[in-house]
Scaffold this motif. Structure first.
Motif, PDB file in Angstrom:
ATOM      1  N   GLY A  39       0.785  -1.232   0.000  1.00 38.83           N
ATOM      2  CA  GLY A  39       0.000   0.000   0.000  1.00 38.83           C
ATOM      3  C   GLY A  39       0.810   1.270   0.000  1.00 38.83           C
ATOM      4  O   GLY A  39       0.266   2.354  -0.145  1.00 38.83           O
ATOM      5  N   ARG A  43       0.724   4.486  -5.942  1.00 39.85           N
ATOM      6  CA  ARG A  43      -0.078   3.483  -6.615  1.00 39.85           C
ATOM      7  C   ARG A  43      -0.212   2.188  -5.822  1.00 39.85           C
ATOM      8  O   ARG A  43      -0.698   1.199  -6.338  1.00 39.85           O
ATOM      9  CB  ARG A  43       0.527   3.168  -7.990  1.00 39.85           C
ATOM     10  N   VAL A  45      -1.220  -0.867  -3.278  1.00 36.40           N
ATOM     11  CA  VAL A  45      -2.471  -1.512  -2.866  1.00 36.40           C
ATOM     12  C   VAL A  45      -2.203  -2.324  -1.604  1.00 36.40           C
ATOM     13  O   VAL A  45      -1.176  -3.002  -1.502  1.00 36.40           O
ATOM     14  CB  VAL A  45      -3.013  -2.432  -3.978  1.00 36.40           C
ATOM     15  N   SER A  63      -6.774   0.760  -2.017  1.00 34.00           N
ATOM     16  CA  SER A  63      -5.623   1.559  -2.444  1.00 34.00           C
ATOM     17  C   SER A  63      -4.944   2.169  -1.221  1.00 34.00           C
ATOM     18  O   SER A  63      -5.605   2.481  -0.220  1.00 34.00           O
ATOM     19  CB  SER A  63      -6.061   2.665  -3.399  1.00 34.00           C
ATOM     20  N   GLN A  66      -6.459   5.573  -0.210  1.00 35.14           N
ATOM     21  CA  GLN A  66      -7.724   5.494   0.510  1.00 35.14           C
ATOM     22  C   GLN A  66      -7.512   4.976   1.924  1.00 35.14           C
ATOM     23  O   GLN A  66      -8.152   5.439   2.875  1.00 35.14           O
ATOM     24  CB  GLN A  66      -8.708   4.583  -0.235  1.00 35.14           C
ATOM     25  N   THR A 253       1.979  -3.786 -10.863  1.00 32.65           N
ATOM     26  CA  THR A 253       1.310  -2.492 -10.846  1.00 32.65           C
ATOM     27  C   THR A 253       2.356  -1.401 -11.016  1.00 32.65           C
ATOM     28  O   THR A 253       3.370  -1.392 -10.313  1.00 32.65           O
ATOM     29  CB  THR A 253       0.549  -2.282  -9.521  1.00 32.65           C
ATOM     30  N   SER A 296      -6.470   2.722 -15.904  1.00 33.73           N
ATOM     31  CA  SER A 296      -6.349   3.736 -14.860  1.00 33.73           C
ATOM     32  C   SER A 296      -7.647   3.977 -14.116  1.00 33.73           C
ATOM     33  O   SER A 296      -7.647   4.452 -12.978  1.00 33.73           O
ATOM     34  CB  SER A 296      -5.840   5.055 -15.463  1.00 33.73           C
ATOM     35  N   PHE A 298      -9.501   1.568 -13.233  1.00 35.93           N
ATOM     36  CA  PHE A 298      -9.662   0.310 -12.497  1.00 35.93           C
ATOM     37  C   PHE A 298     -10.537  -0.722 -13.225  1.00 35.93           C
ATOM     38  O   PHE A 298     -10.807  -1.776 -12.671  1.00 35.93           O
ATOM     39  CB  PHE A 298     -10.216   0.541 -11.084  1.00 35.93           C
ATOM     40  N   ARG A 335      -2.553   0.755 -15.632  1.00 33.51           N
ATOM     41  CA  ARG A 335      -1.887   0.793 -14.326  1.00 33.51           C
ATOM     42  C   ARG A 335      -1.331  -0.561 -13.918  1.00 33.51           C
ATOM     43  O   ARG A 335      -0.502  -0.654 -13.027  1.00 33.51           O
ATOM     44  CB  ARG A 335      -2.831   1.299 -13.230  1.00 33.51           C
TER      45      ARG A 335
END
Length: 369
Positions: A39, A43, A45, A63, A66, A253, A296, A298, A335
Motif C-alpha cells: 500500500g 499506486r 495496494v 488503495s 484510501q 502495478t 487507470s 480500475f 496501471r
C-alpha cells in the motif's frame, strides 16, 4: 437430507491477519498499531491489514491512498514474502503431526481432514484447539478455526469467532446454523451475487433454502446448484492433500500509468520471465496464455489465446503476450499488467466433477466433534 450426506471431521485453520501479524511479531514497535502490509507509494495496494487498522475500514485490495485517508495514523510496511513462506512452512509442519490430509488454500489457511488422525483423538474440536495452541507457542501467532462435517461449513465457521477463536458446528446443528446465516457470510457468495440475492428477496440461508433448484439455476447459472446443495449442508468435496494447480500467474502495478504499448513491452518481458520461472520451478507447463490489463479507471480486461501445445519457455510466453497486447487498441492508460498460464499439464488426469450425491453414510449423533 442431512441423514444421507457423508460425514467427515474437517478443520479449517485460518491465521489471523497473517502478513500483518508476522510484521508485528518481528518488530515489537509495530505491536498494537494500525499497520498495512503493502500500500505504500502513490499506486500501492494494501495486501493485508492489522486488526487495529481494520477498525478504520482498512482492508486488503484497498488503495494505499484510501487506506491512509481512512486511518491517518496508518503505518505502511513493505511485504516480505520469503518470511511469510518460512512461517507458513512451520505452521504446516504442525498440521502434519495430526494428519497427512492437509489441503493448503494459501500461505495462511488450510483444510485438515482429521476423521482418522495420527493422534487417535476422536474430537476434532480438541485437535483444533491443540493445533491453535501449538501455533501460538511454537510460532508466536494466533489462528482461528472452524470445525464441521465438510469443507464449506468449516470454512464459514472459522470466521465466526475471529480473531483467536474457534467454532464447532456439530452434525445436528448444521442446518440451523446455515439457515440463520446472513447470505453475505456464505463462502462463494461475493458482493455482486449478494446484491442480486437481496434483490430476489434472499437475505439468509433460510431464504435461500426456500428457492428451488430450477429457480437458482435460472438466476445464477451453474452456481445455482452449488447454492442449492450447500444450504442443505451438502458439500462432498474431499480434502485433497495434493491440490492440482489450475493456473499460474504474475503481474505488476506501475508507479505511473502507461499509455503506449511500446512502453509496456519491457514490463511484459519481466512478467513473462517471472511466469516462466514459476512454471519451471513447479515442473508444469500450460497451453493457455491470458493477458490481464487493468486500466487507470480500475476497469479490468483479459485477453486469452490457447496453443495446441504446452509451453513454459519465457520467449514463447512473451511472444503470445505481445500478440494479445496488440490484438486491439487499448481503451485507456494502463496501471497494471499480468500474465497467467492455465490449461496446465497437471489437469490432464482430472476427472470431470459430478453433482453431489446424497447417498452415503448415515449421521451418528454420537459422532464426536
Amino acid at each position: 437430507m442431512l441423514d444421507k450426506i457423508p460425514i467427515r471431521k474437517i478443520i479449517h485453520v485460518d491465521m489471523d491477519a497473517f502478513y500483518a501479524s508476522v510484521e508485528q511479531m518481528d518488530n515489537p514497535e509495530l505491536k498494537g498499531k494500525a499497520i498495512a502490509v503493502g500500500g505504500g507509494g502513490i499506486r500501492g495496494v494494501v495486501a493485508a491489514a492489522s486488526y487495529e487498522a481494520r477498525k478504520f475500514g482498512v482492508r486488503s485490495a484497498l488503495s494505499g491512498a484510501q487506506a491512509k485517508r481512512n486511518c491517518p495514523e496508518l503505518i505502511f510496511v513493505k511485504p516480505r514474502f520469503d518470511r511469510y513462506h518460512e512461517i507458513s512452512k512451520q505452521i504446516r509442519k504442525i498440521f502434519y503431526d495430526y494428519t497427512d490430509l492437509v489441503e493448503p488454500l494459501s500461505l495462511d489457511e488450510a483444510y485438515l481432514d482429521v476423521t482418522e488422525n495420527k493422534k487417535g483423538n476422536p474430537s476434532a474440536s480438541l485437535i483444533a484447539k491443540e493445533i491453535r495452541e501449538r501455533i501460538f507457542k511454537e510460532v508466536g501467532l494466533t489462528a482461528s478455526a472452524g470445525i464441521s462435517i465438510n469443507k464449506f461449513v468449516a470454512k464459514v465457521a472459522s470466521d465466526y469467532n475471529k480473531p483467536n477463536g474457534q467454532k464447532t458446528v456439530n452434525p445436528e446443528e448444521v442446518l440451523d446454523f446455515l439457515e440463520a446465516l446472513d447470505i453475505r457470510k456464505f463462502y462463494g457468495v461475493g458482493k455482486v451475487t449478494a446484491v442480486k440475492m437481496y434483490q430476489l428477496g434472499i437475505f439468509t440461508g433460510k431464504d435461500l433454502k426456500l428457492k428451488s433448484l430450477e429457480y437458482l439455476e435460472e438466476h445464477f447459472g451453474k452456481s445455482g446448484s452449488f447454492y442449492y446443495y450447500i444450504v442443505r449442508g451438502i458439500h462432498n468435496s474431499e480434502v485433497k492433500a495434493n491440490r492440482i494447480r489450475k493456473s499460474l500467474a504474475a503481474e505488476h502495478t506501475f508507479n505511473e500509468n502507461l499509455s503506449s504499448e511500446i512502453f509496456m513491452l519491457e514490463k511484459l518481458d519481466r512478467i513473462a520471465q517471472e511466469v516462466s520461472k514459476r512454471l519451471i520451478k513447479s515442473k508444469v507447463s500450460g497451453k493457455t496464455v491470458t493477458l490481464k490489463i487493468k486500466y487507470s479507471d480500475f476497469t479490468l480486461q483479459t485477453r486469452s489465446k490457447t496453443l495446441p501445445y504446452f509451453i513454459s519457455d519465457k520467449d514463447v510466453i512473451l511472444e503470445v503476450a505481445k500478440d494479445l497486447l496488440f490484438q486491439e487498441k487499448l481503451s485507456d492508460s494502463v496501471r497494471l499488467l499480468g500474465i497467467s498460464m492455465s490449461n496446465l499439464n497437471t489437469e490432464s488426469t482430472n476427472k470431470k466433477p459430478s453433482k453431489p450425491e446424497s447417498k452415503s453414510v448415515s449421521v451418528q449423533l454420537q459422532f464426536e466433534f
